[in-house]
Write an enzyme that holds these catalytic residues in place. Structure first.
Site, PDB file in Angstrom:
ATOM      1  N   ASP A   1      33.520  45.469  39.881  1.00 48.15           N
ATOM      2  CA  ASP A   1      34.375  44.688  38.988  1.00 48.15           C
ATOM      3  C   ASP A   1      34.546  43.306  39.625  1.00 48.15           C
ATOM      4  O   ASP A   1      35.397  43.126  40.464  1.00 48.15           O
ATOM      5  CB  ASP A   1      35.724  45.395  38.832  1.00 48.15           C
ATOM      6  CG  ASP A   1      36.703  44.646  37.961  1.00 48.15           C
ATOM      7  OD1 ASP A   1      36.293  43.701  37.266  1.00 48.15           O
ATOM      8  OD2 ASP A   1      37.907  44.988  38.003  1.00 48.15           O
TER       9      ASP A   1
ATOM     10  N   GLU B   1      39.755  35.568  37.025  1.00 49.79           N
ATOM     11  CA  GLU B   1      40.212  36.588  36.073  1.00 49.79           C
ATOM     12  C   GLU B   1      41.216  37.514  36.734  1.00 49.79           C
ATOM     13  O   GLU B   1      42.249  37.865  36.144  1.00 49.79           O
ATOM     14  CB  GLU B   1      39.004  37.384  35.552  1.00 49.79           C
ATOM     15  CG  GLU B   1      39.327  38.345  34.406  1.00 49.79           C
ATOM     16  CD  GLU B   1      39.698  39.742  34.850  1.00 49.79           C
ATOM     17  OE1 GLU B   1      40.062  40.566  33.990  1.00 49.79           O
ATOM     18  OE2 GLU B   1      39.633  40.032  36.072  1.00 49.79           O
ATOM     19  N   GLU B   2      40.920  37.931  37.957  1.00 43.05           N
ATOM     20  CA  GLU B   2      41.725  38.943  38.627  1.00 43.05           C
ATOM     21  C   GLU B   2      43.141  38.472  38.972  1.00 43.05           C
ATOM     22  O   GLU B   2      44.022  39.290  39.187  1.00 43.05           O
ATOM     23  CB  GLU B   2      41.019  39.418  39.907  1.00 43.05           C
ATOM     24  CG  GLU B   2      39.678  40.099  39.679  1.00 43.05           C
ATOM     25  CD  GLU B   2      39.792  41.468  39.018  1.00 43.05           C
ATOM     26  OE1 GLU B   2      40.908  41.854  38.621  1.00 43.05           O
ATOM     27  OE2 GLU B   2      38.759  42.145  38.904  1.00 43.05           O
TER      28      GLU B   2
END
Length: 397
Positions: free
Chosen positions: A115, A148-149
């Site tokens: 991810d 994003e994280e």
């Protein structure tokens, strides 16, 4: 449609070996650029935007954007976009990927980074296969987002006109390639500063105002009211959590056991598929902290104070099943041998912001499992299917 799965796996292993935790994506951006060029994408088609200049936290680089002109019978069709994010959670630092049968595992005691290196591998493989097989396709934009994280910042701050105004988008970020994610929760990120008064806890505790006790009373009130964890109020549902509790950046909450704590900083979140309900959860926390501050007083009758701030991280969405983007996604999953699982997600996605920008976006998985943990692994069968799915989506008539 055949895909060179060995080359796709080699790319994935290559990208997994490059560290790029959230906010520090420059190195993986360079590696992706090199791999895209090797796959036949002209250098002039690859660029970085300036989203990092608008992101309110330090970010090394902007989003990576690639323009692929249409080809053949589909060259005049509306533009479509494929997207993923190129950052990982900090726990991935130091990962050592290793193939083990049809899995990729980690030799280090860290998260692996599937991810979302899996998504990166899918998008570069798509570009490589379109070029190698000279397949007909509409104009395509590839978007690799930053940060994003840590708050979906790259997707939030991208400019739509820099993407060529795509008619629809397909995002890779999840587990199974058969998941057709058409909706996701919205969330508030909140923080509260609790101001008390320091005093010697052994000599004159009555002179102090404990910020720790204010926090404890507030959280007990939130729990008693049913606002912590899974939150169900009538037909409304959501979740909430209390995260880091500190005395400020790099400091503990409290200096010593013999000093009444005068300052505590608490961070948390509220989530729901209902855009109004996650705001109600946040309001419950705010009210609880304000109430608790008034309850904790010293011998002089002075009470503590709180400063509560909340910001919407992303907004919830749920697309209709009959939208063209959803129909295309379902048809493509079936075409590559999968069983479409149309669903919504309880986590935030870059798709939240793309839909907010006006681009209907479906999200798929690419083989990631146990993300954000030291048990993370990648299912190569699912990854291969995700690559084939991308080619199918890009070339459908």
């Amino acid at each position: 449609m055949p895909v060179d799965t060995k080359a796709a796996t080699d790319r994935l292993m290559r990208f997994l070996a490059v560290e790029g935790v959230t906010g520090q994506e420059a190195a993986i951006g360079r590696e992706l650029t090199a791999a895209l060029k090797e796959s036949g994408v002209p250098a002039k088609a690859i660029r970085l935007d300036d989203a990092n200049t608008r992101i309110p936290v330090p970010t090394e680089t902007g989003n990576l954007i690639v323009d692929l002109p249409g080809r053949g019978a589909l060259h005049n069709q509306p533009r479509i976009m494929f997207m993923t994010h190129m950052d990982t959670v900090p726990l991935c630092a130091g990962a050592k990927p290793k193939k083990s049968g049809r899995k990729i595992v980690n030799e280090a005691k860290t998260a692996l980074g599937g991810d979302n290196r899996c998504g990166c591998g899918v998008l570069v493989t798509l570009a490589a296969e379109l070029a190698k097989q000279k397949l007909d396709h509409p104009p395509i934009t590839l978007l690799f987002c930053v940060r994003e994280e840590s708050g979906l910042y790259g997707a939030r701050h991208v400019k739509l006109d820099e993407l060529g105004s795509p008619a629809m988008a397909f995002n890779y970020d999840g587990g199974s390639a058969s998941n057709v994610i058409i909706g996701a929760v919205g969330a508030d990120r909140w923080n509260v500063e609790i101001f008390g008064r320091a005093s010697h806890a052994g000599v004159a505790p009555e002179r102090g105002i404990s910020s720790t006790m204010i926090m404890a009373l507030a959280l007990a009130d939130v729990k008693a009211g049913g606002w912590f964890g899974k939150v169900v109020k009538g037909k409304s549902q959501g979740t909430s959590n209390v995260g880091p509790v500190t005395g400020g950046e790099g400091r503990p909450a409290g200096d010593a056991t013999n000093v009444v704590t005068d300052y505590v900083h608490v961070r948390g979140e509220s989530r729901s598929h209902d855009g109004k309900f996650f705001k109600e959860i946040t309001k419950a926390y705010k009210a609880a902290f304000e109430k608790a501050a008034k309850k904790v007083t010293n011998a002089q009758g002075k009470s503590g104070k709180v400063k509560f701030k909340a910001e919407t991280d992303y907004f919830p969405f749920r697309m209709k099943d009959n939208l063209p983007v959803v129909k295309r996604a379902v048809e493509a999953v079936s075409a590559v041998g999968g069983t479409p699982n149309v669903r919504t997600a309880n986590g935030g996605l870059d798709a939240n912001w793309m839909v907010r920008h006006g681009v209907p976006t479906v999200t798929f998985g690419a083989g990631q499992n146990e993300a954000h943990t030291i048990d993370e692994w990648i299912n190569l069968d699912e990854y291969d299917r995700a690559c084939a799915l991308a080619v199918q989506l890009a070339t459908m008539r």
